[in-house]
Design an enzyme around this catalytic site. Structure first.
Site, PDB file in Angstrom:
ATOM      1  N   TYR A  91       0.936  -1.110  -0.036  1.00 56.71           N
ATOM      2  CA  TYR A  91       0.127  -0.040   0.187  1.00 56.71           C
ATOM      3  C   TYR A  91       0.793   1.335   0.022  1.00 56.71           C
ATOM      4  O   TYR A  91       1.817   1.570   0.583  1.00 56.71           O
ATOM      5  CB  TYR A  91      -0.821  -0.005   1.222  1.00 56.71           C
ATOM      6  CG  TYR A  91      -2.031   1.131   1.415  1.00 56.71           C
ATOM      7  CD1 TYR A  91      -3.069   0.953   0.301  1.00 56.71           C
ATOM      8  CD2 TYR A  91      -2.040   1.969   2.175  1.00 56.71           C
ATOM      9  CE1 TYR A  91      -4.000   1.677   0.126  1.00 56.71           C
ATOM     10  CE2 TYR A  91      -2.975   2.771   2.015  1.00 56.71           C
ATOM     11  CZ  TYR A  91      -4.192   2.878   0.988  1.00 56.71           C
ATOM     12  OH  TYR A  91      -5.144   3.741   1.353  1.00 56.71           O
ATOM     13  N   SER A 185       0.357  -7.841   1.508  1.00 59.98           N
ATOM     14  CA  SER A 185      -0.310  -7.019   1.810  1.00 59.98           C
ATOM     15  C   SER A 185      -1.108  -6.536   0.606  1.00 59.98           C
ATOM     16  O   SER A 185      -1.938  -7.087   0.109  1.00 59.98           O
ATOM     17  CB  SER A 185       0.342  -5.574   2.489  1.00 59.98           C
ATOM     18  OG  SER A 185      -0.460  -4.813   3.088  1.00 59.98           O
ATOM     19  N   GLN A 186      -1.142  -5.202   0.233  1.00 62.11           N
ATOM     20  CA  GLN A 186      -2.160  -4.667  -0.942  1.00 62.11           C
ATOM     21  C   GLN A 186      -1.694  -5.644  -2.052  1.00 62.11           C
ATOM     22  O   GLN A 186      -2.653  -5.959  -2.882  1.00 62.11           O
ATOM     23  CB  GLN A 186      -1.887  -3.222  -1.278  1.00 62.11           C
ATOM     24  CG  GLN A 186      -2.448  -2.669  -2.385  1.00 62.11           C
ATOM     25  CD  GLN A 186      -2.069  -1.182  -2.846  1.00 62.11           C
ATOM     26  OE1 GLN A 186      -3.011  -0.653  -2.693  1.00 62.11           O
ATOM     27  NE2 GLN A 186      -0.933  -1.114  -3.146  1.00 62.11           N
ATOM     28  N   ASP A 271      -1.313  -9.984  13.481  1.00 61.87           N
ATOM     29  CA  ASP A 271      -1.474  -8.890  12.536  1.00 61.87           C
ATOM     30  C   ASP A 271      -2.789  -7.981  12.666  1.00 61.87           C
ATOM     31  O   ASP A 271      -3.653  -8.390  12.800  1.00 61.87           O
ATOM     32  CB  ASP A 271      -1.708  -9.284  11.075  1.00 61.87           C
ATOM     33  CG  ASP A 271      -1.200  -8.276   9.823  1.00 61.87           C
ATOM     34  OD1 ASP A 271      -1.482  -7.474   9.939  1.00 61.87           O
ATOM     35  OD2 ASP A 271      -1.281  -8.953   8.818  1.00 61.87           O
ATOM     36  N   HIS A 300       2.283  -7.977  10.613  1.00 58.78           N
ATOM     37  CA  HIS A 300       1.640  -7.795   9.342  1.00 58.78           C
ATOM     38  C   HIS A 300       2.880  -8.446   8.256  1.00 58.78           C
ATOM     39  O   HIS A 300       2.818  -8.488   7.207  1.00 58.78           O
ATOM     40  CB  HIS A 300       1.320  -6.463   8.969  1.00 58.78           C
ATOM     41  CG  HIS A 300       0.953  -5.975   7.712  1.00 58.78           C
ATOM     42  ND1 HIS A 300      -0.125  -6.586   7.404  1.00 58.78           N
ATOM     43  CD2 HIS A 300       1.105  -5.258   6.761  1.00 58.78           C
ATOM     44  CE1 HIS A 300      -0.370  -6.400   5.992  1.00 58.78           C
ATOM     45  NE2 HIS A 300       0.191  -5.641   5.609  1.00 58.78           N
TER      46      HIS A 300
END
Length: 337
Positions: A91, A185-186, A271, A300
């Site tokens: 992100y 993640s993203q 996370d 995360h």
């Protein structure tokens, strides 16, 4: 924030997400519209001091025919068509510097790292603007155009991701039958969307994926992008139903239900950005062969480099990469409790 499933319950947790009836028609129309634009793939060599890897500055046309930038890195000493990995980044990051992210080409793959349009101002520079405007939104990207599925930011991003796969397959030195996708993640959420929209990928690696079981993520996370949706809804109190109706077209669970390539998931059980329940929800929904590794005392970052070891071993087996691989550091995933 609301409490999520206990760790022991993650293996039985199933999301309450429901796929819209016109989900497939929406994405078929979106990708057909993108396909009406020529890919216009260009590769420009980048001069570096690297001795074993060649770097190319790539441009192709994504959603709406908009130009999208990427780096292509390939092993300099190569023979025959190469397996390829398309990577999507985290992100607010961009494709970064030409000398970064050298893992995959070092392992013998053609490696395409796609810019996410409009991002790249946080920790790795980007070079792809998003020329599409937006109505009122919370700071960040998660709520841009969120009032309708047609205008939502990730409609453009996911389309770009599919076109990135098309772009790497159009490169002469790539074997189009051996293309995999990865992301954290993203980037994991984007990779999962690509896996659901491209039917013939070779493998998928998803590390702490964002945009999965989104409503649960918004309820449970205490840090990161999901807070933008909560902040927006805290102001637009009457928009809850409409917002989640839009997000239903972009939830990783729906893409997981349509994905068939072998997939490796990972999540950190601590996370707070992408709560582990959301990764497990996508894992349970995934239609193809799958494994997941849950890291008990990680957040995360999930398994970090150990996740990459898992991906390298798995992709080596599935892609038929030439060369040798050591097994001493491999960590096996799990398919059940």
């Amino acid at each position: 924030m609301t409490a999520g499933p206990e760790q022991a319950d993650l293996w039985t947790y199933r999301s309450g997400y429901e796929t819209p009836a016109d989900f497939d028609a929406f994405w078929r129309g979106t990708l057909d519209a993108a396909a009406s634009h020529p890919l216009d793939l260009t590769l420009a060599p980048v001069a570096t001091r690297l001795r074993t890897i060649d770097v190319f500055d790539v441009t192709f046309r994504g959603f709406g025919g908009d130009p999208v930038r990427a780096w292509l890195r390939v092993p300099r000493h190569r023979s025959g068509p190469l397996p390829a990995v398309v990577q999507y980044h985290g992100y607010a990051s961009g494709r970064g510097h030409p000398l970064e992210d050298l893992l995959w080409p070092s392992a013998g793959y053609a490696h395409l790292l796609m810019d996410t349009r409009g991002q790249g101002g946080a920790w790795a520079g980007g070079h792809t603007p998003d020329p599409v405007g937006s109505g009122p939104s919370y700071p960040g990207f998660m709520t841009r155009g969120i009032t309708a599925k047609e205008t939502y930011f990730y409609r453009r991003v996911f389309t770009d991701a599919v076109r990135a796969v098309e772009a790497v397959r159009a490169v002469d030195l790539v074997d189009p039958a051996r293309v995999s996708v990865v992301g954290a993640s993203q980037g994991g959420g984007i990779a999962l969307a690509a896996a659901g929209l491209v039917p013939d990928l070779r493998a998928v690696h998803l590390q702490a994926p964002l945009l999965c079981d989104i409503r649960q993520g918004v309820r449970q996370s205490t840090d990161g992008p999901y807070l933008e949706i909560a902040g927006y809804l805290g102001t637009h109190r009457g928009a809850v139903a409409d917002v989640f109706a839009t997000l239903a077209y972009f939830d990783g669970i729906a893409f997981a239900q349509r994905a068939t390539a072998p997939a490796w998931f990972s999540t950190g059980l601590m996370d707070q950005v992408c709560p582990p329940a959301t990764a497990f929800a996508a894992f349970h929904a995934y239609a193809g062969p799958k494994e997941i590794r849950a890291w008990e005392f990680n957040g995360h970052e999930a398994g970090g480099s150990l996740d990459l070891e898992i991906a390298l071993d798995a992709f080596h087996a599935s892609s038929g990469t030439t060369g040798t691989a050591d097994d001493h550091g491999a960590v096996q995933g799990r398919t059940g409790p």
